[in-house]
Design a protein around this motif. Sequence first.
Motif, mmCIF file in Angstrom:
data_model
loop_
_atom_site.group_PDB
_atom_site.id
_atom_site.type_symbol
_atom_site.label_atom_id
_atom_site.label_comp_id
_atom_site.label_asym_id
_atom_site.label_seq_id
_atom_site.Cartn_x
_atom_site.Cartn_y
_atom_site.Cartn_z
ATOM 1 N N ARG A 1 0.828 -1.202 0.000
ATOM 2 C CA ARG A 1 0.000 0.000 0.000
ATOM 3 C C ARG A 1 0.866 1.258 0.000
ATOM 4 O O ARG A 1 1.220 1.777 1.069
ATOM 5 C CB ARG A 1 -0.934 -0.008 1.196
ATOM 6 C CG ARG A 1 -1.990 -1.104 1.129
ATOM 7 C CD ARG A 1 -2.950 -1.033 2.292
ATOM 8 N NE ARG A 1 -4.002 -2.027 2.206
ATOM 9 C CZ ARG A 1 -4.969 -2.169 3.103
ATOM 10 N NH1 ARG A 1 -5.001 -1.383 4.157
ATOM 11 N NH2 ARG A 1 -5.880 -3.103 2.944
ATOM 12 N N PHE A 2 1.202 1.729 -1.164
ATOM 13 C CA PHE A 2 2.067 2.892 -1.299
ATOM 14 C C PHE A 2 1.461 4.130 -0.641
ATOM 15 O O PHE A 2 2.151 4.895 0.029
ATOM 16 C CB PHE A 2 2.316 3.156 -2.791
ATOM 17 C CG PHE A 2 3.194 4.340 -3.075
ATOM 18 C CD1 PHE A 2 2.636 5.574 -3.393
ATOM 19 C CD2 PHE A 2 4.570 4.223 -3.030
ATOM 20 C CE1 PHE A 2 3.442 6.674 -3.655
ATOM 21 C CE2 PHE A 2 5.392 5.303 -3.299
ATOM 22 C CZ PHE A 2 4.822 6.537 -3.609
ATOM 23 N N THR A 3 0.163 4.314 -0.819
ATOM 24 C CA THR A 3 -0.462 5.562 -0.357
ATOM 25 C C THR A 3 -0.467 5.697 1.154
ATOM 26 O O THR A 3 -0.622 6.802 1.672
ATOM 27 C CB THR A 3 -1.896 5.665 -0.888
ATOM 28 O OG1 THR A 3 -2.621 4.498 -0.510
ATOM 29 C CG2 THR A 3 -1.908 5.806 -2.406
ATOM 30 N N THR A 4 -0.316 4.570 1.869
ATOM 31 C CA THR A 4 -0.270 4.635 3.322
ATOM 32 C C THR A 4 1.127 4.305 3.844
ATOM 33 O O THR A 4 1.278 3.802 4.962
ATOM 34 C CB THR A 4 -1.307 3.699 3.949
ATOM 35 O OG1 THR A 4 -1.101 2.364 3.465
ATOM 36 C CG2 THR A 4 -2.720 4.150 3.628
ATOM 37 N N SER B 1 3.113 9.818 4.383
ATOM 38 C CA SER B 1 1.938 9.387 3.625
ATOM 39 C C SER B 1 0.717 10.217 3.976
ATOM 40 O O SER B 1 -0.220 10.305 3.199
ATOM 41 C CB SER B 1 1.642 7.913 3.913
ATOM 42 O OG SER B 1 1.291 7.747 5.276
ATOM 43 N N SER C 1 2.162 14.469 3.222
ATOM 44 C CA SER C 1 3.321 14.718 2.343
ATOM 45 C C SER C 1 4.280 15.742 2.927
ATOM 46 O O SER C 1 4.947 16.473 2.188
ATOM 47 C CB SER C 1 2.885 15.155 0.936
ATOM 48 O OG SER C 1 2.244 14.086 0.269
ATOM 49 N N ARG D 1 6.269 12.822 -4.130
ATOM 50 C CA ARG D 1 5.623 11.545 -4.419
ATOM 51 C C ARG D 1 4.417 11.760 -5.318
ATOM 52 O O ARG D 1 3.766 12.809 -5.257
ATOM 53 C CB ARG D 1 5.206 10.844 -3.130
ATOM 54 C CG ARG D 1 4.153 11.563 -2.302
ATOM 55 C CD ARG D 1 3.999 10.900 -0.922
ATOM 56 N NE ARG D 1 3.515 9.526 -1.015
ATOM 57 C CZ ARG D 1 3.664 8.626 -0.055
ATOM 58 N NH1 ARG D 1 4.297 8.947 1.072
ATOM 59 N NH2 ARG D 1 3.188 7.407 -0.199
ATOM 60 N N ASP D 2 4.138 10.761 -6.129
ATOM 61 C CA ASP D 2 2.957 10.757 -6.985
ATOM 62 C C ASP D 2 2.174 9.494 -6.638
ATOM 63 O O ASP D 2 2.534 8.395 -7.073
ATOM 64 C CB ASP D 2 3.373 10.761 -8.453
ATOM 65 C CG ASP D 2 2.190 10.888 -9.406
ATOM 66 O OD1 ASP D 2 1.062 10.537 -9.009
ATOM 67 O OD2 ASP D 2 2.407 11.310 -10.549
ATOM 68 N N ASN D 3 1.148 9.656 -5.839
ATOM 69 C CA ASN D 3 0.402 8.488 -5.381
ATOM 70 C C ASN D 3 -0.360 7.798 -6.519
ATOM 71 O O ASN D 3 -0.638 6.605 -6.442
ATOM 72 C CB ASN D 3 -0.559 8.884 -4.271
ATOM 73 C CG ASN D 3 0.150 9.157 -2.959
ATOM 74 O OD1 ASN D 3 1.290 8.737 -2.741
ATOM 75 N ND2 ASN D 3 -0.510 9.888 -2.069
ATOM 76 N N ASN E 1 2.310 5.565 -7.862
ATOM 77 C CA ASN E 1 3.054 4.771 -6.871
ATOM 78 C C ASN E 1 4.562 4.997 -7.008
ATOM 79 O O ASN E 1 5.360 4.050 -7.001
ATOM 80 C CB ASN E 1 2.743 3.275 -7.015
ATOM 81 C CG ASN E 1 1.406 2.898 -6.417
ATOM 82 O OD1 ASN E 1 0.645 3.762 -5.981
ATOM 83 N ND2 ASN E 1 1.098 1.621 -6.420
ATOM 84 N N VAL F 1 7.991 7.617 -5.958
ATOM 85 C CA VAL F 1 8.603 8.682 -5.182
ATOM 86 C C VAL F 1 9.853 9.149 -5.940
ATOM 87 O O VAL F 1 10.525 8.343 -6.599
ATOM 88 C CB VAL F 1 8.935 8.214 -3.745
ATOM 89 C CG1 VAL F 1 9.938 7.078 -3.743
ATOM 90 C CG2 VAL F 1 9.425 9.371 -2.892
ATOM 91 N N GLN G 1 5.613 1.012 5.693
ATOM 92 C CA GLN G 1 4.179 0.807 5.717
ATOM 93 C C GLN G 1 3.777 0.749 7.183
ATOM 94 O O GLN G 1 3.677 -0.317 7.781
ATOM 95 C CB GLN G 1 3.810 -0.477 4.977
ATOM 96 C CG GLN G 1 2.316 -0.641 4.731
ATOM 97 C CD GLN G 1 2.036 -1.859 3.869
ATOM 98 O OE1 GLN G 1 2.098 -1.811 2.642
ATOM 99 N NE2 GLN G 1 1.729 -2.965 4.515
#
Length: 118
Positions: free
Chosen positions: A28-31, A53, A56, A72-74, A77, A79, A100
């Motif tokens: 889970r990249f966004t978290t 996360s 930012s 980062r670009d969620n 995915n 950075v 994570q």
Amino acid sequence: QVQLVESGGGLVQPGGSLRLSCAASGFRFTTSHMSWYRQAPGKERELVARITSTDSSTNYADSVKGRFAISRDNAKNTVYLQMNSLKSEDTAVYYCHANQWLTRTVYWGQGTQVTVAS
């Protein structure tokens, strides 16, 4: 399968710029808080920059403040580490790191070499 794939390293002259990318998958990249570390020959691995996360927010090693920028670009995915005004002492292997935090799990990329020399 978790993957952190760094790219963008290489040889650059002092004063030059490079942009590192780290493409993440399998978690889970966004978290995840994302960071860049580096390790120079004969030295310990050190934190270069970190981006959270949650909002930012960023923080940097004193040695790179004002020269490097992490983002980062969620949606992708990914950075990034924009490195400007590079110095010979920035020469190192740069590693992407994911924290994570919800599962207390960390991941490392394989590293990409950055060499600053004339």
